[in-house]
Design a protein around this motif. Structure first.
Motif, mmCIF file in Angstrom:
data_model
loop_
_atom_site.group_PDB
_atom_site.id
_atom_site.type_symbol
_atom_site.label_atom_id
_atom_site.label_comp_id
_atom_site.label_asym_id
_atom_site.label_seq_id
_atom_site.Cartn_x
_atom_site.Cartn_y
_atom_site.Cartn_z
ATOM 1 N N LYS A 1 5.602 -8.678 -12.148
ATOM 2 C CA LYS A 1 5.030 -7.869 -11.063
ATOM 3 C C LYS A 1 6.099 -6.972 -10.465
ATOM 4 O O LYS A 1 7.275 -7.354 -10.386
ATOM 5 N N ILE A 2 5.654 -5.776 -10.066
ATOM 6 C CA ILE A 2 6.528 -4.929 -9.261
ATOM 7 C C ILE A 2 6.358 -5.369 -7.814
ATOM 8 O O ILE A 2 5.320 -5.952 -7.461
ATOM 9 N N GLN B 1 4.736 -3.833 -17.114
ATOM 10 C CA GLN B 1 5.318 -5.007 -16.444
ATOM 11 C C GLN B 1 5.598 -6.148 -17.414
ATOM 12 O O GLN B 1 6.239 -7.131 -17.047
ATOM 13 N N GLU C 1 10.185 -10.117 -6.106
ATOM 14 C CA GLU C 1 9.372 -10.525 -4.946
ATOM 15 C C GLU C 1 9.757 -9.644 -3.746
ATOM 16 O O GLU C 1 10.910 -9.663 -3.283
ATOM 17 N N SER C 2 8.750 -8.942 -3.246
ATOM 18 C CA SER C 2 9.033 -7.950 -2.205
ATOM 19 C C SER C 2 9.653 -8.569 -0.951
ATOM 20 O O SER C 2 10.522 -7.958 -0.321
ATOM 21 N N THR D 1 1.891 1.390 -5.415
ATOM 22 C CA THR D 1 0.999 0.385 -4.823
ATOM 23 C C THR D 1 1.618 -0.086 -3.501
ATOM 24 O O THR D 1 2.804 0.178 -3.231
HETATM 25 N N1 LIG Z 1 4.149 -11.504 -4.363
HETATM 26 C C1 LIG Z 1 4.501 -10.276 -5.037
HETATM 27 C C2 LIG Z 1 3.243 -9.512 -5.387
HETATM 28 C C3 LIG Z 1 3.563 -8.291 -6.219
HETATM 29 C C4 LIG Z 1 2.320 -7.731 -6.866
HETATM 30 O O1 LIG Z 1 1.207 -8.283 -6.722
HETATM 31 N N2 LIG Z 1 2.517 -6.641 -7.617
HETATM 32 C C5 LIG Z 1 1.400 -6.046 -8.341
HETATM 33 C C6 LIG Z 1 1.217 -4.584 -7.941
HETATM 34 S S1 LIG Z 1 0.965 -4.386 -6.201
HETATM 35 C C7 LIG Z 1 1.723 -6.073 -9.832
HETATM 36 O O2 LIG Z 1 2.813 -5.760 -10.231
HETATM 37 N N3 LIG Z 1 0.738 -6.456 -10.663
HETATM 38 C C8 LIG Z 1 0.884 -6.435 -12.090
HETATM 39 C C9 LIG Z 1 0.441 -7.725 -12.744
HETATM 40 O O3 LIG Z 1 0.116 -8.687 -12.035
HETATM 41 O O4 LIG Z 1 0.417 -7.760 -13.956
HETATM 42 C C10 LIG Z 1 5.422 -9.439 -4.159
HETATM 43 O O5 LIG Z 1 5.238 -9.494 -2.911
HETATM 44 O O6 LIG Z 1 6.313 -8.767 -4.679
#
Ligand SMILES: N[C@@H](CCC(=O)N[C@@H](CS)C(=O)NCC(=O)O)C(=O)O
Length: 210
Positions: free
Chosen positions: A52-53, A39, A71-72, A10
């Motif tokens: 979240k990844i 996750q 957190e990215s 993603t």
């Molecule tokens: N603020 C977070 C957003 C990360 C995010 O939204 N990851 C999504 C995939 S792009 C995820 O892991 N979603 C799984 C979930 O919410 O269960 C970052 O920047 O790392």
């Protein structure tokens, strides 16, 4: 030692594979299949409590032992400080990296992410409302980026972690139905980014099973 990258295929995952490639850091991918609920595995939650990844584990953390980072934006800052690359040490150039990194994590990620959500809905009414709201915002953000890039090659002047953050989402412009021809400075920047061998490797590394 090898950094573990816990990610999926993603935009937020790709930001970090691109950054690790550009920084020349050795890393190994641990695929977290968010489509199958991986996750929520307790072992993953221990390093990424917001389920979240992406997340990373660096065996050579700043205090001598392993450290995990979620957190990215935090990961990109961590890696920039670890390597001393893609984040100026001081001055206005450093401030600009902070600005454009936060612009991405706070805006140009959440808005196109909502487009990706609403575009997939079956209910036409729900889809129409969501798309009207978030496509307009996404296009507005592309306009902001286009004006920023009109007179500089990269978001903070020199190539930085802000570019790695933003490129992960522009990579999905077709999915949020943005034609880059409408934003010529973003298009030029995006092509320059993809021409970089390390960026290309960051987008090619497998981030899903099989
Ligand atoms: N603020 C977070 C957003 C990360 C995010 O939204 N990851 C999504 C995939 S792009 C995820 O892991 N979603 C799984 C979930 O919410 O269960 C970052 O920047 O790392």
């Amino acid at each position: 030692m090898t950094i573990q990258l816990h990610a999926f295929d993603t935009p937020n995952g790709r930001k970090i594979s691109v950054a690790l490639e550009e920084m020349g850091l050795p890393y190994a991918v641990q695929v977290v299949d968010i489509g199958r609920g991986a996750q929520f595995d307790p072992a993953f939650l221990a390093i990424s409590p917001n389920n979240k990844i992406p997340a990373i584990v660096d065996p050579d953390g700043p205090d001598g032992g392993p450290v995990s980072v979620f957190e990215s934006g935090a990961i990109l800052l961590y890696l920039a400080e670890k390597t001393g690359r893609f984040l100026p040490a001081r001055g206005a150039a450093r401030v600009a990296v902070f600005e454009w990194l936060m612009f991405q994590v706070g805006g140009f990620g959440p808005a196109p992410g909502q487009v990706h959500h609403f575009i997939a809905l079956q209910d036409a009414q729900q889809r129409a409302y969501g798309l009207e709201r978030f496509m307009a915002e996404t296009r507005r953000l592309y306009g902001v980026m286009d004006r920023r890039l009109a007179d500089r090659p990269f978001f903070a002047g020199e190539l930085s972690i802000a570019d790695f953050a933003i490129v992960g989402w522009v990579w999905r412009h077709a999915r949020h139905q943005v034609d880059l021809a409408d934003f010529p400075h973003v298009q030029r920047w995006y092509r320059a980014m993809l021409d970089r061998p390390a960026v290309a490797r960051g987008f090619a590394v497998p981030l899903r099973h099989g």
